[in-house]
Design a protein around this motif. Structure first.
Motif, PDB file in Angstrom:
ATOM      1  N   LEU A   1      -4.706  17.857  -0.302  1.00 35.65           N
ATOM      2  CA  LEU A   1      -4.058  16.586  -0.256  1.00 35.65           C
ATOM      3  C   LEU A   1      -3.238  16.390   1.118  1.00 35.65           C
ATOM      4  O   LEU A   1      -3.160  15.472   1.910  1.00 35.65           O
ATOM      5  N   GLN A   2      -2.634  17.371   1.561  1.00 35.95           N
ATOM      6  CA  GLN A   2      -1.959  17.371   2.754  1.00 35.95           C
ATOM      7  C   GLN A   2      -2.794  17.240   4.086  1.00 35.95           C
ATOM      8  O   GLN A   2      -2.544  16.552   4.937  1.00 35.95           O
ATOM      9  N   ASN A   3      -3.915  17.907   4.222  1.00 39.16           N
ATOM     10  CA  ASN A   3      -4.883  17.929   5.250  1.00 39.16           C
ATOM     11  C   ASN A   3      -5.571  16.350   5.282  1.00 39.16           C
ATOM     12  O   ASN A   3      -5.860  15.983   6.157  1.00 39.16           O
ATOM     13  N   ALA A   4      -5.371  15.730   4.161  1.00 40.29           N
ATOM     14  CA  ALA A   4      -6.073  14.391   3.988  1.00 40.29           C
ATOM     15  C   ALA A   4      -5.169  13.153   3.946  1.00 40.29           C
ATOM     16  O   ALA A   4      -5.243  12.188   3.799  1.00 40.29           O
TER      17      ALA A   4
ATOM     18  N   GLU B   1      -3.224  11.246   5.795  1.00 41.30           N
ATOM     19  CA  GLU B   1      -3.560  10.019   6.269  1.00 41.30           C
ATOM     20  C   GLU B   1      -4.381   8.965   5.576  1.00 41.30           C
ATOM     21  O   GLU B   1      -4.005   7.718   5.426  1.00 41.30           O
ATOM     22  N   LYS B   2      -5.365   9.474   5.087  1.00 41.47           N
ATOM     23  CA  LYS B   2      -6.262   8.619   4.298  1.00 41.47           C
ATOM     24  C   LYS B   2      -5.700   8.418   2.805  1.00 41.47           C
ATOM     25  O   LYS B   2      -5.702   7.667   2.091  1.00 41.47           O
ATOM     26  N   VAL B   3      -5.023   9.664   2.471  1.00 39.75           N
ATOM     27  CA  VAL B   3      -4.382   9.361   0.987  1.00 39.75           C
ATOM     28  C   VAL B   3      -3.267   8.446   0.884  1.00 39.75           C
ATOM     29  O   VAL B   3      -3.421   7.556   0.138  1.00 39.75           O
ATOM     30  N   MET B   4      -2.571   8.327   2.040  1.00 38.36           N
ATOM     31  CA  MET B   4      -1.497   7.238   2.120  1.00 38.36           C
ATOM     32  C   MET B   4      -2.157   5.885   2.124  1.00 38.36           C
ATOM     33  O   MET B   4      -1.349   4.914   1.488  1.00 38.36           O
ATOM     34  N   LYS B   5      -3.174   5.603   2.379  1.00 35.45           N
ATOM     35  CA  LYS B   5      -3.868   4.331   2.734  1.00 35.45           C
ATOM     36  C   LYS B   5      -4.454   3.782   1.132  1.00 35.45           C
ATOM     37  O   LYS B   5      -4.747   2.671   0.928  1.00 35.45           O
ATOM     38  N   LYS B   6      -4.227   4.740   0.168  1.00 32.30           N
ATOM     39  CA  LYS B   6      -4.478   4.299  -1.252  1.00 32.30           C
ATOM     40  C   LYS B   6      -3.352   3.725  -1.722  1.00 32.30           C
ATOM     41  O   LYS B   6      -3.659   2.605  -2.776  1.00 32.30           O
ATOM     42  N   PHE B   7      -2.282   3.613  -1.144  1.00 25.79           N
ATOM     43  CA  PHE B   7      -1.332   2.660  -1.916  1.00 25.79           C
ATOM     44  C   PHE B   7      -1.231   1.458  -1.361  1.00 25.79           C
ATOM     45  O   PHE B   7      -1.398   1.155  -0.348  1.00 25.79           O
TER      46      PHE B   7
ATOM     47  N   GLU C   1     -13.834  11.943  -3.949  1.00 22.60           N
ATOM     48  CA  GLU C   1     -13.477  11.503  -2.631  1.00 22.60           C
ATOM     49  C   GLU C   1     -12.583  12.086  -1.660  1.00 22.60           C
ATOM     50  O   GLU C   1     -12.864  12.284  -0.599  1.00 22.60           O
ATOM     51  N   LEU C   2     -11.612  12.934  -2.354  1.00 17.23           N
ATOM     52  CA  LEU C   2     -10.798  13.761  -1.695  1.00 17.23           C
ATOM     53  C   LEU C   2     -11.633  14.878  -0.861  1.00 17.23           C
ATOM     54  O   LEU C   2     -11.461  15.139   0.351  1.00 17.23           O
TER      55      LEU C   2
END
Length: 114
Positions: A85-88, A90-96, A109-110
């Motif tokens: 999750l930490q490595n991704a 930038e993309k994870v934050m776009k989910k909000f 997806e992760l």
């Protein structure tokens, strides 16, 4: 539905003095239909994934101002999940969504992001 990770913004609870587990575990407005598919719950603060847990039990609050919200009991997730999750991030934050404290990402997806 697929296996999911529930992402939660916890910065306000951390400001109140709660630890990562208490800040992440509840009380959230989430769709109860999704609960069986949630494998992990991650706490996000300041745009960073700061913790991850593996829920073992969910409960629905039955009364008061929090009625209908959900919370979990669980243990720390494997470090591998937190690192992914930490490595991704930038993309994870776009989910909000705009102003939303809750988001989801599927495990597949992760894994495909990395």
């Amino acid at each position: 539905m697929k296996e999911e990770i529930l992402l939660l913004k916890i910065h306000n609870a951390l400001k109140e003095g709660k630890d990562y587990y208490e800040a992440t575990r509840g009380n959230w407005k989430i769709n109860k239909v999704r609960i069986p598919y949630i494998q992990y719950v991650a706490g996000v603060s300041g745009g960073k994934v700061v913790c991850a847990f593996q829920p073992s039990k969910w409960e629905i609050i039955e009364e008061g101002s929090e009625k209908g919200r959900k919370r979990f009991e669980g243990t720390e997730a494997p470090l591998e999940i937190l690192k992914k999750l930490q490595n991704a991030e930038e993309k994870v934050m776009k989910k909000f969504g705009r102003g939303s404290a809750v988001a989801y990402i599927s495990l597949s997806e992760l894994n495909s992001i990395l």
